[in-house]
Design a protein around this motif. Structure first.
Motif: not given
Length: 208
Positions: A13-32
């Motif tokens: 989940k943090d592998a794309l940081a700093p370009h895509i944050s773990a927080e974004t993936l939490d919401y984008h993948h985990g929620k949306h």
């Protein structure tokens, strides 16, 4: 047991940081993304699609207004899974493999492709997607944009690469600066190995 499940990300989940944050993936993948999967499973009973695969559902509902709800959920499940695979740590930059020559042939240069792809991503009004597509496996390349849940599958195109330009894809990391997000996607994130596999018709992903 639900028919469809949320696929795992193809990287940490943090592998794309700093370009895509773990927080974004939490919401984008985990929620949306998860919400689309959940809603699709809720719509399946009694729909006649209980035994169909994701792509079959998309193709069967794409042009039927009475089934738009089913199409929207199925297409968004597929689109998002495709998008996750289009990114990789330490990705981006110029195309590789067969796409290197094919992009030069069909767009004149990689720079022309990059400009056209970015323009599609920036001029998609509201929510949607920018796509590199082929007319057929290994065929002529072009760039299209689709609104909301629409997908190249519904238009007989082979999806090769996509950038999600729904605001939830980038707002945490880039606020309203969509151009910065698209530049970063192209320069730092694109998974050209995956794009080459899809261009050549190889089952390299988990989007089915």
């Amino acid at each position: 047991m639900s028919k469809f499940t949320l696929p795992e990300l193809p990287y940490a989940k943090d592998a794309l940081a700093p370009h895509i944050s773990a927080e974004t993936l939490d919401y984008h993948h985990g929620k949306h993304h998860n919400a689309y999967v959940t809603k699709l499973n809720e719509l399946l009973p009694g729909s006649g699609f209980e035994d169909k695969g994701l792509e079959d559902i998309i193709l069967a509902t794409a042009k039927d207004d009475s089934k738009q709800g089913m199409f929207n959920q199925a297409a968004q499940v597929w689109n998002h899974t495709f998008y996750w695979n289009c990114m990789t740590p330490n990705g981006g930059g110029e195309a590789t493999g067969d796409l290197q020559a094919k992009i030069a042939e069909d767009f004149g240069s990689f720079e022309n492709f990059r400009e056209e792809f970015k323009n599609a991503a920036l001029t998609q009004f509201g929510s949607g997607w920018a796509w590199l597509v082929a007319d057929e496996v290994g065929g002529k390349l072009s760039i299209i944009k689709t609104a909301n849940a629409d997908t190249p599958l519904a238009h007989g195109k082979v999806a090769v690469l996509t950038c999600d330009v729904w605001e939830h894809a980038y707002y945490v990391d880039y606020r309203n600066a969509r151009p910065n997000y698209v530049d970063t996607f192209l320069d730092k994130l694109v998974n050209w190995d995956y794009a080459n596999a899809k261009f050549n018709g190889q089952a390299a992903g988990i989007e089915k």
